[in-house]
Design a protein around this motif. Structure first.
Motif, PDB file in Angstrom:
ATOM      1  N   GLU A 110      59.975  72.775  79.047  1.00 53.08           N
ATOM      2  CA  GLU A 110      59.570  73.702  77.975  1.00 53.08           C
ATOM      3  C   GLU A 110      60.402  73.516  76.708  1.00 53.08           C
ATOM      4  N   LEU A 111      61.707  73.314  76.881  1.00 55.96           N
ATOM      5  CA  LEU A 111      62.598  73.215  75.725  1.00 55.96           C
ATOM      6  C   LEU A 111      62.785  71.788  75.228  1.00 55.96           C
ATOM      7  N   GLY A 112      62.307  70.825  76.000  1.00 57.60           N
ATOM      8  CA  GLY A 112      62.447  69.432  75.594  1.00 57.60           C
ATOM      9  C   GLY A 112      63.893  68.953  75.632  1.00 57.60           C
ATOM     10  N   LEU A 113      64.663  69.494  76.567  1.00 58.39           N
ATOM     11  CA  LEU A 113      66.064  69.117  76.701  1.00 58.39           C
ATOM     12  C   LEU A 113      66.282  68.392  78.020  1.00 58.39           C
ATOM     13  N   ASP A 114      67.400  67.690  78.113  1.00 62.97           N
ATOM     14  CA  ASP A 114      67.775  66.972  79.316  1.00 62.97           C
ATOM     15  C   ASP A 114      68.017  67.950  80.466  1.00 62.97           C
ATOM     16  N   TYR A 115      67.593  67.557  81.658  1.00 61.58           N
ATOM     17  CA  TYR A 115      67.748  68.390  82.847  1.00 61.58           C
ATOM     18  C   TYR A 115      69.211  68.760  83.074  1.00 61.58           C
ATOM     19  N   ASN A 116      70.125  67.801  82.891  1.00 59.04           N
ATOM     20  CA  ASN A 116      71.551  68.059  83.106  1.00 59.04           C
ATOM     21  C   ASN A 116      72.097  69.076  82.097  1.00 59.04           C
ATOM     22  N   ALA A 117      71.607  69.044  80.875  1.00 59.44           N
ATOM     23  CA  ALA A 117      72.038  70.021  79.876  1.00 59.44           C
ATOM     24  C   ALA A 117      71.591  71.425  80.288  1.00 59.44           C
TER      25      ALA A 117
END
Length: 152
Positions: free
Chosen positions: A87-94
């Motif tokens: 949804e946020l378009g961020l890396d899973y680890n972040a």
């Protein structure tokens, strides 16, 4: 000064398009929908220490912008880490890091184990939602935003 920091972080993330929509939807559903009398009564009951804690946590820290985006998403519905990252378009680890920080600070709760665990707003956070609403409302006003079309 703090608002400028979070706004510059958000501008780098997604040109504020997605963030503006999240904030606008949240404000329309949770802040503007409440009566003015209820808002003023609730604001008078906000614990100043909680207000400072939430303000620092979401506006005064380097990762506050992403944590704010996560909370705005979880206010809509419970999600797992993969769904939040998508949804946020961020890396899973972040996302995993920010969720751990949110969980340690009792802002979110986990239901389930491992990969499929759902995250939702904690009881502490829901109890202090007015302090959070105040922060979001200030951000909303600083962005000169208008409510999204089609929301209550």
């Amino acid at each position: 000064m703090k608002n400028k920091t979070i706004l510059s972080q958000l501008a780098r993330k997604d040109s504020q398009g997605q963030f503006r929509k999240l904030v606008s939807d949240y404000v329309s559903k949770n802040i503007l929908a409440a009566s003015p009398e209820a808002n003023s009564l609730a604001k008078s009951k906000i614990d100043p220490n909680t207000r400072r804690l939430l303000s620092y946590f979401f506006v005064g820290t380097r990762g506050g912008a992403n944590r704010l985006r996560i909370i705005l998403l979880l206010a809509q519905r419970p999600l797992n880490l993969h769904q939040i990252a998508k949804e946020l378009g961020l890396d899973y680890n972040a996302i995993q890091f920010h969720i751990e920080v949110l969980e340690k600070n009792n802002m979110v709760s986990r239901a389930g184990e491992r990969y499929g665990a759902l995250f939702f707003l904690s009881t502490f956070f829901e109890h202090n939602i007015e302090a959070f609403n105040e922060i979001v409302e200030k951000l909303y006003k600083s962005l000169n935003m208008v409510p999204s079309e089609g929301t209550n």
